[in-house]
Every structure is written in C-alpha cells, then in structure tokens.
Scaffold this motif. Structure first.
Motif, short mmCIF file in Angstrom:
data_model
loop_
_atom_site.label_atom_id
_atom_site.label_comp_id
_atom_site.label_asym_id
_atom_site.label_seq_id
_atom_site.Cartn_x
_atom_site.Cartn_y
_atom_site.Cartn_z
N LEU A 181 0.00 -3.97 -6.92
CA LEU A 181 1.04 -3.57 -5.97
C LEU A 181 1.22 -4.59 -4.85
O LEU A 181 2.32 -4.79 -4.37
N PRO A 230 4.43 17.33 -12.52
CA PRO A 230 3.70 16.50 -11.56
C PRO A 230 3.69 15.03 -11.94
O PRO A 230 3.56 14.16 -11.09
N ASP A 231 3.86 14.73 -13.24
CA ASP A 231 3.81 13.34 -13.69
C ASP A 231 5.05 12.56 -13.31
O ASP A 231 4.98 11.38 -13.00
N ASN A 232 6.19 13.23 -13.34
CA ASN A 232 7.45 12.51 -13.25
C ASN A 232 8.02 12.42 -11.85
O ASN A 232 9.19 12.14 -11.67
N GLN A 233 7.22 12.71 -10.82
CA GLN A 233 7.77 12.59 -9.47
C GLN A 233 6.96 11.66 -8.58
O GLN A 233 7.28 11.52 -7.40
N LEU A 234 5.92 11.04 -9.13
CA LEU A 234 5.15 10.08 -8.34
C LEU A 234 5.62 8.67 -8.68
O LEU A 234 5.78 8.32 -9.84
N VAL A 235 5.82 7.86 -7.63
CA VAL A 235 6.48 6.57 -7.80
C VAL A 235 5.48 5.43 -7.92
O VAL A 235 5.72 4.46 -8.62
N SER A 236 4.36 5.54 -7.20
CA SER A 236 3.49 4.38 -7.07
C SER A 236 2.17 4.57 -7.81
O SER A 236 1.71 5.69 -8.01
N ALA A 237 1.56 3.46 -8.20
CA ALA A 237 0.31 3.49 -8.96
C ALA A 237 -0.90 3.71 -8.05
O ALA A 237 -2.02 3.73 -8.50
N ASP A 240 2.08 6.13 -2.72
CA ASP A 240 3.08 7.11 -3.14
C ASP A 240 3.44 8.05 -2.00
O ASP A 240 4.61 8.34 -1.77
N VAL A 241 2.43 8.50 -1.26
CA VAL A 241 2.70 9.40 -0.14
C VAL A 241 3.55 8.68 0.91
O VAL A 241 4.38 9.29 1.57
N ARG A 257 3.25 2.05 -12.49
CA ARG A 257 2.90 3.45 -12.39
C ARG A 257 2.99 4.14 -13.76
O ARG A 257 2.17 4.99 -14.09
N PHE A 258 4.00 3.79 -14.57
CA PHE A 258 4.26 4.59 -15.76
C PHE A 258 3.73 4.02 -17.07
O PHE A 258 3.74 4.72 -18.07
N LYS A 287 -2.27 15.88 -8.95
CA LYS A 287 -1.01 15.14 -8.88
C LYS A 287 0.02 15.95 -8.10
O LYS A 287 0.77 15.41 -7.29
N LEU A 302 12.39 11.17 -12.47
CA LEU A 302 11.94 10.30 -11.41
C LEU A 302 13.09 9.91 -10.48
O LEU A 302 12.95 9.90 -9.27
N ARG A 359 13.53 12.18 -2.09
CA ARG A 359 12.67 11.64 -1.04
C ARG A 359 13.40 10.54 -0.27
O ARG A 359 12.77 9.62 0.27
N PRO A 379 -2.66 7.69 -9.76
CA PRO A 379 -2.27 9.07 -10.10
C PRO A 379 -2.60 9.45 -11.55
O PRO A 379 -2.96 10.60 -11.80
N THR A 406 6.97 -2.00 -9.66
CA THR A 406 6.13 -0.92 -9.13
C THR A 406 6.16 0.29 -10.07
O THR A 406 5.12 0.86 -10.40
N ALA A 456 13.68 12.75 -8.23
CA ALA A 456 12.62 12.90 -7.24
C ALA A 456 12.73 11.82 -6.16
O ALA A 456 12.52 12.08 -4.97
N GLY A 485 3.45 13.88 -0.33
CA GLY A 485 4.57 12.96 -0.19
C GLY A 485 5.74 13.59 0.53
O GLY A 485 6.45 12.93 1.29
#
Ligand SMILES: Nc1ncnc2c1ncn2[C@@H]1O[C@H](COP(=O)(O)OP(=O)(O)O)[C@@H](O)[C@H]1O
Ligand SMILES: [Mg+2]
Lengths: 279, 266
Positions: free
Chosen positions: B133, A94-101, A106-107, B165-166, A150, B218, B225, A142, B161, B221, A157
């Motif tokens: 952001l 779940p951590d490594n597929q969300l792009v935005s803070a 992100d959605v 996030r990371f 997450k 990432l 998308r 996230p 961005t 992913a 998304g």
C-alpha cells in the motif's frame, strides 16, 4: 418531535427495458424517523427494504416523493455528500465493502474522502477501532479475519465518518451466531451513544431490540409500532410471511397453561427474568 | 503454486530500507535499472553489484529469499544467454557446424545475464522492502504532477489498492469453485492441453460472475462512504521526507555519478 429522517410519499421504480414494466419496489411510503431512535425494518425478501435503505442516503433517488435527511433533500446534488455523511450505511456482505488490504487504512477511507486533516483521521480511526473492539487488528489484512470481524471493520469505517444515523442492511445475514451477537451488541452500544439506528433484518429476535418495528410488504408499510404491538398482531405477521419471535410464542403457550405471562415479554432475557421471579 | 512466487512479495522488516519513503525507493530503483543499461564493462557491474549487496545487507532480507525469487525466470535467463552467445557475429572462438561462439557474443551474453539478474534482484528489493500500500501511495504521488497532462494518477493507485485487497478474496473464491466442481466430478488434472483448458471454463464463468458481483457491491459501498475521486481527498498517512530520505538521495546521486564517470573512463 425532532425527526432526523422524513420520508414523504416515497415511490421508487427500478427502470427496465422499454418493453417491460418498471419494477415498483417502493409504493407511496411516508415515515418519520425520530432522532436518536432505534428502528427495525422487517419484511420478506423482495419487499423493498434494501431499496428503502439506499434511498435514505442518496444511493438511489426517489422516483416520486421527497426524503429529507437532517434537513437535506436527497435529490439536491449540492448536499449529496452531507446526506451520505449524515446517514452512513453498513451492507450485508462483509467481504464486498472493505476497500483496503489493511484494516486501519480501510477505516480511514471514509474520513479521507471527507477531506479531514491527517491527525484528526488518525484519532477517529483509533477511536472507531476501539469502539468495535478491533484495536489489536489494526495492521491485519481483512481477508484473514472472520466474517463478524470484517463486519465490525465495516462498522468502524462508517463510525469514523461521525454519522448521526447508521442504516444497517441485514448486517448479520451472512454471519455465524457468534458474529451475529457481537454485531448486535455493537449496534446497541452505538444507539446508546446517541446514534440513530435503522436496522433492516429478517431475524425477529434482532428486531425485538428496537423501540419501533416497521413491517414492509411488497413496497408498502404493513405495520408500524412498538415490538409488542407488532408481534401481538398475528394476522399481519402472517400476511407478511413472517414468524413470531420465539419468546412470544413461548409466552402464548405458557398463558394457555394458565401462567400469566405479561404480553410485553419478547426477548430471551426478559423471559428468563420473568420465569426466575415467578412464584 | 501462485503462492511460491517471491517476485513482488513483501518481506516484513524494520530496517532503514524498509522505513525509507516509497517515492525515494521507487526513483532509486528506476535509476538503478537505467544505470544497468548504461554500464558496459565489468568494473561498472561490480560497482552496481556491491551497492546492491550493501542495500540487501542493510535491509536484512535473507539473500536466499531473494535468489529464490529468481528461480521462475531461470529459463528466460538461459534462453537469452543462448540467443546472445550464438547469434552475434565477430571473432570466432569455437565452431561446430552452424553453431559458433564469438568473443563479442560471449561478452554480450555474460553482460546481459548479469544485467538481468541485477535488474530482477534490484526491483524485487523494492517490493520486498515496501508495503504494497505504501508502494501504491508512492506511485500516486510521483504521478501526481502528470495529472495535468491527463495521467489518471489517483485512479491508477486506487485500482492497485483494490486489486491488492481482492486478489486473496478471488483466490479463495477460485478455490471454493474448484472444490465445488470437483465434488461434482470435474477433472482438472488429466487430459491434454485442450481438455485441461476446457475443464477451466466451469471455473472461469462463476468466477467472473462473482467478480462482477463484488465490483457492484464495492462501488456502492465506496459511494456510500462519500468516495468521489481523488480531488479534495486527504490521506491518513502523510508522506514527508525525513533525514534518512535525504541521505538516501545523496547516496543515489553519488552512485550515479560514479557509474557515469566510470563508463566514460573505461
Ligand atoms: N438493481 C435492481 N434492478 C431491478 N430491480 C431490482 C433491483 N434491486 C431490487 N430490485 C427489485 O426490487 C424489489 C425490492 O428489492 P429489495 O429492495 O432488494 O428488497 P429486500 O431488500 O427487501 O429483499 C424486488 O422485487 C427486486 O427484484
Ligand atoms: Mg435486501
């Protein structure tokens, strides 16, 4: 029968350095996935489940054979984005597929990539977050959420892209039991709303919810049938190194004791219901 | 320790300053910085300081919070001050051995110190009052015209961005690895500089491995998308200049004009 995905003689090899043999992760597999169905794919580690999943939405392209997703050939560069929009994908971590803070940003990422109008993106994001019960977290970061939350954002998304089919690649493998059951009930709801679900898992209890179970082993389809059919076949399960679902074993034990448990009972709820009504 | 730095932090709020278009705020900040280097007398600095003070008051960010952000650069500030005050030739005010203070040097040192303080306060106002952001969005849109000459505006913004996030995820990861290594008897506290640096290797290696893992996952992913770069991409948050933005631009122009006239006059 109306099939959303049609896999014809799929073989996939991971290329390696010249002096080494290529890894044949999928070996001549043919499958049809019916529109609106719920299919579970199980198999031990390295049996080719993730490779199959990535082939279904064009992240990997077949070495041999063809895959049609809603009529689009995944090898066709002109339709690769149609393929990926039709067959969305939720990954394990779940951590490594969300792009935005920010959750709602992100959605919005997927719909933004599709070039949808801002107002429509807004509507889809709100709806998708409601669908996964994460509306009140829209402005959160996230990294402050639990693993299950997450993963729900990751599902939102994908849902916001309005896919016809969603492939879940072991979505609960890194979650605690609570997160796991939340995700499973969301998957059930999405299926009820008409989305075709392909669930890759190594939890037998999860596969039981599906209408169809496919067992993979070393790149082959070992068995393909209803959960009842598949779980009744002890030899195949053993060959694939899989365990029987708990309730199936309980049923077998009860039968040995002379209690006539019907063989179609595999989920906990069914078993509870049966025992409560048993006279 | 990393969490103590307020420079570059966001201070949540709902003031007019917070709600201004990020593009306006970025340009205003740049103008403010440029203007600090044009000014060369006290009246000019006073005008700049008053304007900055007004912005801070309107933003409702506590002054103490902003000043706390200056702390880490106090040493740099004192260093430049000393450098300026002792190194400039001119009319000697005070001398002791080879150390001398000149009138020109004093003037320059004081101006430079004021400049740096105002510069840091001004630029931290930008990050304090703008969500990170929105800031990346603003930068992307400001750089967009430069795409024609090959500036990768979208890619720069996307990188920022993803970094936003990371960074927390990687900090958590670092924490986890450090604890794991400490549990195995690793010691990060004692020893000289070289020993301490050596002790970091068992942290950095797993951290790199995990960063690569994240990057791979990432990328996959994002592709799944339908990410395909900045072309034909729309955004959920549209950026439209509103009434308050035009007022801000107008005030900015007045401010610049005043400063330019003032430096010409004095
Ligand atoms: N990126 C890759 N490069 C080379 N070999 C891979 C790669 N990914 C998977 N494999 C190999 O392909 C086989 C199937 O892997 P995978 O599809 O991930 O299985 P599963 O998801 O069922 O655990 C395994 O033997 C694995 O080692
Ligand atoms: Mg896998």
């Amino acid at each position: 029968m109306d099939n959303i995905i049609s896999i014809q003689n799929l073989t996939f090899e991971y290329l390696r350095d010249e002096d080494q043999m290529n890894i044949k992760a999928i070996d001549n597999v043919s499958l049809e996935i019916e529109r609106g169905s719920f299919t579970a794919v199980i198999g031990k580690n390295g049996s080719g489940k993730s490779t199959l999943a990535k082939n279904l939405n064009g992240l990997l392209i077949p070495t041999e054979g063809v895959i049609y997703v809603d009529g689009f050939d995944t090898r066709d560069d002109n339709h690769i984005w149609d393929v990926r929009q039709t067959a969305g994908m939720v990954f394990q971590n779940p951590d490594n597929q969300l792009v935005s803070a920010i959750v709602e940003d992100d959605v919005a990422f997927g719909p933004e990539n599709l070039g949808i109008e801002p107002d429509e993106i807004r509507r889809r994001v709100d709806k998708a977050l409601e669908d996964v019960n994460m509306g009140q977290f829209r402005k959160k970061a996230p990294h402050l959420l639990s693993g299950g939350q997450k993963q729900r954002i990751a599902i939102a998304g994908v849902v916001a892209m309005k896919p016809k089919c969603i492939i879940f690649d072991e979505p609960t493998a890194m979650l605690d039991p609570k997160g796991r059951s939340e995700i499973m009930s969301i998957i059930d709801e999405l299926h009820e709303e008409g989305i075709t679900v392909i669930l890759i898992t190594h939890f037998m209890e999860e596969a039981v919810r599906a209408q169809r179970v496919i067992i993979m082993n070393e790149g082959h389809v070992l068995m393909d049938g209803t959960p009842q059919e598949v779980y009744a076949n002890e030899e195949v399960l053993k060959a694939a190194n899989l365990e029987m679902p708990l309730m199936f074993e309980v049923g077998a034990k009860l039968r040995q004791q002379g209690i006539d448990v019907p063989s179609h009972i595999i989920t906990e709820e069914e078993m509870v219901e049966f025992i409560c009504q048993y006279k | 320790m990393i969490r103590d730095i307020t420079l570059g932090q966001y201070f949540p709020g709902d003031s007019v300053i917070h709600r201004l278009d990020p593009r306006v705020k970025i340009i205003a900040t740049l103008m403010f910085i440029i203007e600090l280097f044009i000014v060369d007398n006290f009246i000019g600095f006073a005008i700049a300081a008053i304007c900055l003070g007004l912005v801070i008051a309107v933003s409702k960010v506590p002054l103490s919070f902003i000043l706390r952000g200056l702390k880490p650069i106090l040493i740099i500030l004192m260093f430049t001050f000393a450098l300026n005050i002792f190194m400039v030739d001119g009319r000697i005010l005070w001398q002791w051995g080879f150390l001398k203070i000149t009138a020109e040097g004093l003037r320059l040192a004081v101006f430079m110190a004021i400049r740096l303080v105002l510069l840091l306060m001004g630029s931290s106002m930008l990050t304090l009052c703008t969500r990170p952001l929105s800031l990346t969005d603003g930068i992307e849109r400001l750089l967009a015209p430069l795409k024609k000459i090959g500036v990768p505006a979208h890619e720069i913004a996307m990188m920022m961005t993803i970094a936003l996030r990371f960074i927390p995820t990687l900090l958590e990861e670092t924490d986890k690895i450090m604890k794991a290594q400490q549990a195995r008897g690793a010691d990060f506290e004692t020893g000289n500089l070289i020993q301490k640096a050596k002790a970091l290797i068992p942290i950095l290696v797993p951290l790199f491995v995990s960063a690569f893992r994240i990057a791979q996952d990432l990328a996959m992913a994002m592709e799944a998308r339908c990410y395909r770069g900045g072309d034909n991409r729309t955004r959920m948050h549209e950026m439209k200049l509103k009434g308050r933005d035009y007022v801000a631009v107008l005030l900015l122009i007045v401010f610049l004009a005043v400063i330019i006239i003032e430096t010409r006059l004095f």
